[in-house]
Design a protein around this motif. Sequence first.
Motif, PDB file in Angstrom:
ATOM      1  N   GLY A 102       9.265 109.828  49.856  1.00  0.00           N
ATOM      2  CA  GLY A 102       7.897 109.692  50.329  1.00  0.00           C
ATOM      3  C   GLY A 102       7.042 109.055  49.255  1.00  0.00           C
ATOM      4  N   GLY A 103       5.831 108.752  49.618  1.00  0.00           N
ATOM      5  CA  GLY A 103       4.904 108.137  48.680  1.00  0.00           C
ATOM      6  C   GLY A 103       4.688 106.668  48.912  1.00  0.00           C
ATOM      7  N   GLY A 104       5.570 106.021  49.697  1.00  0.00           N
ATOM      8  CA  GLY A 104       5.415 104.596  49.935  1.00  0.00           C
ATOM      9  C   GLY A 104       4.125 104.254  50.656  1.00  0.00           C
ATOM     10  N   ASN A 105       3.750 105.056  51.646  1.00  0.00           N
ATOM     11  CA  ASN A 105       2.498 104.803  52.359  1.00  0.00           C
ATOM     12  C   ASN A 105       1.279 105.147  51.514  1.00  0.00           C
ATOM     13  OD1 ASN A 105       3.499 103.834  54.926  1.00  0.00           O
ATOM     14  ND2 ASN A 105       4.271 105.899  55.251  1.00  0.00           N
ATOM     15  N   ASP A 106       1.437 106.112  50.621  1.00  0.00           N
ATOM     16  CA  ASP A 106       0.333 106.466  49.727  1.00  0.00           C
ATOM     17  C   ASP A 106      -0.039 105.296  48.820  1.00  0.00           C
ATOM     18  OD1 ASP A 106       0.128 109.799  49.778  1.00  0.00           O
ATOM     19  OD2 ASP A 106       2.087 109.003  50.284  1.00  0.00           O
ATOM     20  N   MET A 107       0.956 104.492  48.458  1.00  0.00           N
ATOM     21  CA  MET A 107       0.695 103.362  47.568  1.00  0.00           C
ATOM     22  C   MET A 107      -0.220 102.330  48.201  1.00  0.00           C
ATOM     23  SD  MET A 107       4.517 102.680  46.115  1.00  0.00           S
ATOM     24  CE  MET A 107       5.568 104.071  45.719  1.00  0.00           C
ATOM     25  N   LEU A 108      -0.295 102.333  49.517  1.00  0.00           N
ATOM     26  CA  LEU A 108      -1.120 101.359  50.233  1.00  0.00           C
ATOM     27  C   LEU A 108      -2.516 101.879  50.498  1.00  0.00           C
ATOM     28  CD1 LEU A 108       1.570 100.267  52.853  1.00  0.00           C
ATOM     29  CD2 LEU A 108       1.070  99.215  50.643  1.00  0.00           C
ATOM     30  N   ARG A 109      -2.857 103.043  49.958  1.00  0.00           N
ATOM     31  CA  ARG A 109      -4.155 103.659  50.199  1.00  0.00           C
ATOM     32  C   ARG A 109      -4.976 103.702  48.911  1.00  0.00           C
ATOM     33  NH1 ARG A 109      -1.340 103.772  54.374  1.00  0.00           N
ATOM     34  NH2 ARG A 109      -1.668 105.187  56.138  1.00  0.00           N
ATOM     35  N   PRO A 110      -6.312 103.674  49.024  1.00  0.00           N
ATOM     36  CA  PRO A 110      -7.145 103.872  47.829  1.00  0.00           C
ATOM     37  C   PRO A 110      -7.001 105.312  47.342  1.00  0.00           C
ATOM     38  CG  PRO A 110      -8.487 103.819  49.815  1.00  0.00           C
ATOM     39  CD  PRO A 110      -7.109 103.425  50.244  1.00  0.00           C
ATOM     40  N   GLY A 111      -7.287 105.539  46.078  1.00  0.00           N
ATOM     41  CA  GLY A 111      -7.200 106.887  45.539  1.00  0.00           C
ATOM     42  C   GLY A 111      -5.787 107.341  45.231  1.00  0.00           C
ATOM     43  N   TYR A 112      -4.871 106.400  45.135  1.00  0.00           N
ATOM     44  CA  TYR A 112      -3.482 106.738  44.818  1.00  0.00           C
ATOM     45  C   TYR A 112      -3.410 107.418  43.450  1.00  0.00           C
ATOM     46  CZ  TYR A 112       1.475 105.895  43.736  1.00  0.00           C
ATOM     47  OH  TYR A 112       2.791 106.024  43.387  1.00  0.00           O
ATOM     48  N   PRO A 166       8.875  96.648  48.588  1.00  0.00           N
ATOM     49  CA  PRO A 166       8.763  95.400  49.354  1.00  0.00           C
ATOM     50  C   PRO A 166       7.799  94.395  48.733  1.00  0.00           C
ATOM     51  CG  PRO A 166       7.280  97.017  50.280  1.00  0.00           C
ATOM     52  CD  PRO A 166       7.917  97.663  49.061  1.00  0.00           C
ATOM     53  N   SER A 167       7.333  94.666  47.516  1.00  0.00           N
ATOM     54  CA  SER A 167       6.168  93.957  46.984  1.00  0.00           C
ATOM     55  C   SER A 167       6.395  92.478  46.727  1.00  0.00           C
ATOM     56  CB  SER A 167       5.701  94.629  45.684  1.00  0.00           C
ATOM     57  OG  SER A 167       6.708  94.559  44.685  1.00  0.00           O
ATOM     58  N   ALA A 168       7.639  92.046  46.580  1.00  0.00           N
ATOM     59  CA  ALA A 168       7.897  90.657  46.197  1.00  0.00           C
ATOM     60  C   ALA A 168       7.330  89.653  47.199  1.00  0.00           C
ATOM     61  CB  ALA A 168       9.403  90.436  46.024  1.00  0.00           C
ATOM     62  N   ARG A 169       7.202  90.040  48.476  1.00  0.00           N
ATOM     63  CA  ARG A 169       6.761  89.085  49.493  1.00  0.00           C
ATOM     64  C   ARG A 169       5.582  89.612  50.295  1.00  0.00           C
ATOM     65  NH1 ARG A 169      11.003  88.689  53.215  1.00  0.00           N
ATOM     66  NH2 ARG A 169      10.398  86.613  53.899  1.00  0.00           N
ATOM     67  N   LEU A 170       4.839  90.566  49.740  1.00  0.00           N
ATOM     68  CA  LEU A 170       3.713  91.146  50.457  1.00  0.00           C
ATOM     69  C   LEU A 170       2.379  90.754  49.831  1.00  0.00           C
ATOM     70  CD1 LEU A 170       4.654  94.872  51.223  1.00  0.00           C
ATOM     71  CD2 LEU A 170       4.606  92.954  52.804  1.00  0.00           C
ATOM     72  N   PRO A 171       1.315  90.692  50.632  1.00  0.00           N
ATOM     73  CA  PRO A 171      -0.026  90.600  50.046  1.00  0.00           C
ATOM     74  C   PRO A 171      -0.266  91.804  49.146  1.00  0.00           C
ATOM     75  CG  PRO A 171      -0.085  90.222  52.427  1.00  0.00           C
ATOM     76  CD  PRO A 171       1.294  90.701  52.111  1.00  0.00           C
ATOM     77  N   LEU A 172      -1.017  91.617  48.072  1.00  0.00           N
ATOM     78  CA  LEU A 172      -1.273  92.681  47.082  1.00  0.00           C
ATOM     79  C   LEU A 172       0.023  93.186  46.457  1.00  0.00           C
ATOM     80  CD1 LEU A 172      -4.014  94.731  48.979  1.00  0.00           C
ATOM     81  CD2 LEU A 172      -4.353  92.943  47.270  1.00  0.00           C
ATOM     82  N   GLY A 173       1.022  92.305  46.367  1.00  0.00           N
ATOM     83  CA  GLY A 173       2.329  92.709  45.869  1.00  0.00           C
ATOM     84  C   GLY A 173       2.310  93.257  44.464  1.00  0.00           C
ATOM     85  N   ARG A 174       1.501  92.681  43.568  1.00  0.00           N
ATOM     86  CA  ARG A 174       1.474  93.157  42.180  1.00  0.00           C
ATOM     87  C   ARG A 174       0.979  94.589  42.080  1.00  0.00           C
ATOM     88  NH1 ARG A 174      -0.835  88.100  38.490  1.00  0.00           N
ATOM     89  NH2 ARG A 174       0.897  86.653  38.910  1.00  0.00           N
ATOM     90  N   LEU A 175      -0.039  94.906  42.868  1.00  0.00           N
ATOM     91  CA  LEU A 175      -0.565  96.271  42.867  1.00  0.00           C
ATOM     92  C   LEU A 175       0.474  97.244  43.397  1.00  0.00           C
ATOM     93  CD1 LEU A 175      -2.865  98.352  42.616  1.00  0.00           C
ATOM     94  CD2 LEU A 175      -3.581  97.682  44.930  1.00  0.00           C
ATOM     95  N   ILE A 176       1.139  96.890  44.500  1.00  0.00           N
ATOM     96  CA  ILE A 176       2.149  97.766  45.080  1.00  0.00           C
ATOM     97  C   ILE A 176       3.300  97.954  44.113  1.00  0.00           C
ATOM     98  CG2 ILE A 176       3.799  98.003  46.972  1.00  0.00           C
ATOM     99  CD1 ILE A 176       1.821  96.346  48.671  1.00  0.00           C
ATOM    100  N   ASN A 177       3.716  96.878  43.445  1.00  0.00           N
ATOM    101  CA  ASN A 177       4.813  96.968  42.485  1.00  0.00           C
ATOM    102  C   ASN A 177       4.460  97.881  41.322  1.00  0.00           C
ATOM    103  OD1 ASN A 177       6.037  95.419  39.759  1.00  0.00           O
ATOM    104  ND2 ASN A 177       7.500  95.851  41.398  1.00  0.00           N
ATOM    105  N   ALA A 178       3.256  97.761  40.795  1.00  0.00           N
ATOM    106  CA  ALA A 178       2.845  98.608  39.674  1.00  0.00           C
ATOM    107  C   ALA A 178       2.798 100.077  40.086  1.00  0.00           C
ATOM    108  CB  ALA A 178       1.474  98.163  39.163  1.00  0.00           C
TER     109      ALA A 178
END
Length: 262
Positions: A88-98, A129-141
């Motif tokens: 779990g936690g993958g959807n949390d990464m896409l939310r503010p306040g992570y 999935p960050s390599a090909r997504l919008p905001l990929g750098r943020l998701i990767n970090a």
Amino acid sequence: MSAVPARTDPVRYVAIGDSFSEGVGDDGDVPFPGWAGRLASGLADHLSGPVSYANLAIRGRLLAGVLEGQLDAALALDPAPTLITFCGGGNDMLRPGYDVDVLLARLARAADAVAAQGVRLALLSPADPSARLPLGRLINARGDAWAEALTGFARDRGLPFVDVSRDRHLRRAEFWSDDRLHMNPLGHQRVADLALHEIASGPEAAVPSVPDAAPTSVSAELRYYRDHVVPWVRRRVTGRSSGDGRVASHGDWTLVAPAGRR
């Protein structure tokens, strides 16, 4: 690495999590799709005996929803599980306040509850999935921070841990479905192989031999944003989830036989 259960021991395996554990994106011709279903089949083959399998994961769930809802249901299964996988936690990464510390504190309470019931808990980091997504750098970090926290947590507690997030092969486009957010059958099988190795001392996952994906055209990029990005943004704006109204794919025990008996 955890020891392989004795062949005569019953194995009752339940997966909890979000779309990753539910198996979204796996349209392969297998009896139990998704990496968790493929892992159940792999366990049955590796241990040469039937495995009871349940999957309570539902797409769109945040980590709190997984631990506060699905975990109780998993522990309440009759007979009780012998193995629970949590991712779990993958959807949390896409939310503010992570906040990694908040997520880790929730996981610690859940791990205590699982240990108190004498059930084995295995952890996986979410696929990246960050390599090909919008905001990929943020998701990767954020994904790297969560994977690092899970690494230490699993080590301190002696839990099997499958670091899917930082598997270099799974960052390639060839392992992802058209929405670029969920893995395809190749990706799910790769995760199942990694999990079988870490959780049950199965064979080491082979280096995948997959042809490089063809580059995408401008028109394909536009279709991707129309078909996948825009609907995702619309759900965020309206406060809806892709998992609204859905139920678990395998809410009770299903018997998974070894390949020779299927």
